[in-house]
Motif scaffolding. Structure first.
Motif: not given
Length: 414
Positions: A153-159, A209-214, A256-260
């Motif tokens: 996520n480029f807006e939040k600078k998050a992986f 189905d758990e999402t981890f945001t770094f 950079s093009e989206g979710r893999l």
């Protein structure tokens, strides 16, 4: 006489009116609060990590074919939306948005244009150099497949890493022929981010189905990182069973093009060899006058790697035994990311008997792991019945009381 009476009557009516008005306002506030959207209940925050699981009660399939995909799109309920707490307004409500279903129905429905979903089953050959291919023997004894997705996520600078599910896991419980799987994930090489999913009971096809945001990871550093997934089975009565691992170098993976959307075979863990557990330098002194034993944990060297990063976070746990019963325990501080640790920590133990005949002391060198149970790197036992250098060191302590005697010892299997 009439004027005070009239004033009293008006005062009474004014008081009743004020109380009624106050009660009406309180009821209106209470009803308005109850009508507001309640906050999302399942929010678990670790250091730098936010977890937003979706639809915990229903298992969702991942990577379905086109026909089943179309059926799922039409049959999917309207209220199965992913709730992101950061999208709420100041009142805690979620804004109404129109979403379009694209790609897989079990992923988030809305995303910016440059975060469009795309599936990629294979990455560049450079990113697969360190991934071990399955041999013919491994194929006969498969450990299952892990499904996950990656996004930046480029807006939040998050992986963002979403652990979808695992399929075809082996049964670690021989009685029930099932497992209690969970996944521990680490970002290498620094091991700063360690997270794990919840444990799912009695299943060989867990849908996490758990999402981890770094947050705070620059996109320029993504290529230097490696994801390490450890698949384990929870054991209430002993150490958790390791099912296998998945290693994903991010070099060559374009986000950079989206979710893999990716899937990888779970491979057998690269277990360390029993030879070469490292060495530990300890110093002991027995004070016969005070009947105390002074133990100094000095150094450790040549410790083996505890995981694929090649780095350990070692510390030493010291256990004092009397007639094979543990009567006291101490531990040193953790030394970060080093195979050669300097502790220099002193501990004093009170001996419950005269002499050291029934006394023994155990040193456990462990790797500190915030996400799960700490793993034993090596073990050392000093006592009258100990073999090798452990027995020799103990004999010198008994023969020369009040003298601090230090020796290097090879660590044994944990």
């Amino acid at each position: 006489d009439e004027i005070p009476t009239v004033v009293g009557i008006f005062s009474a009516f004014g008081l009743v009116f004020s109380v009624s008005l106050f009660a009406w306002i309180c009821c209106q506030r209470k009803s308005s609060k109850s009508n507001k959207t309640p906050p999302y209940k399942f929010v678990h925050v670790l250091k730098g990590v936010d977890i937003y699981p979706e639809n915990l009660n229903s298992k969702k399939k991942f990577g379905a074919d086109d026909k089943s995909e179309a059926n799922n799109k039409s049959a999917m309920p309207k209220n199965s939306l992913h709730l992101d707490l950061e999208k709420r307004d100041l009142n805690g409500n979620f804004p109404k948005t129109t979403t379009k279903m694209q790609g897989f129905p079990d992923l988030e429905n809305s995303s910016p244009k440059h975060f469009a979903e795309r599936k990629k089953d294979s990455v560049s050959p450079d990113s697969l150099k360190s991934i071990t291919s399955l041999s013919s023997e491994d194929k006969q004894d498969k450990l299952g497949t892990l499904f996950f997705s990656l996004e930046y996520n480029f807006e939040k600078k998050a992986f963002v890493v979403n652990i979808k599910e695992a399929r075809g896991l082996p049964a670690m419980d021989e009685q029930s022929m099932t497992s209690d799987p969970y996944i521990k994930m680490t970002i290498l090489p620094e091991k700063k981010h360690k997270v794990k999913t919840r444990v799912l009971r009695k299943t060989l096809d867990p849908a996490f189905d758990e999402t981890f945001t770094f947050y705070g990871i620059p996109y320029s550093q993504i290529q230097d990182l490696t994801l390490h997934f450890m698949v384990l089975s929870f054991d209430r009565f002993s150490r958790d069973d390791v099912i296998g691992e998945v290693l994903i170098p991010l070099a060559g993976i374009e986000l950079s093009e989206g979710r893999l959307l990716m899937d990888r075979e779970i491979i057998k863990r690269n277990v360390r060899k029993s030879s070469g557990r490292g060495e530990l330098l300890v110093s002991l002194c027995y004070q016969s006058t005070t009947n105390t034993l002074t133990v100094v944990v000095l150094k450790a060297r040549h410790l083996p790697k505890s995981d694929v990063s090649g780095l350990s976070d070692p510390y030493v746990k010291v256990n004092l035994y009397h007639a094979k019963k543990r009567i006291s325990k101490k531990k040193t501080h953790v030394k970060k990311c080093t195979p050669n640790a300097v502790f220099n920590e002193l501990f004093v133990f009170d001996i419950p008997c005269e002499g050291l005949d029934d006394i023994s002391i155990e040193f456990l060198v462990l790797d500190s792991d915030r996400g799960s149970r700490n793993e034993v790197i090596g073990r050392l036992t000093l006592g009258s019945s100990a073999e090798g250098t452990g027995g020799e060191h103990w004999k010198e302590i008994c023969e020369y009381p009040r003298r601090q005697i230090a020796k290097w010892h090879m660590l044994c299997d944990g």
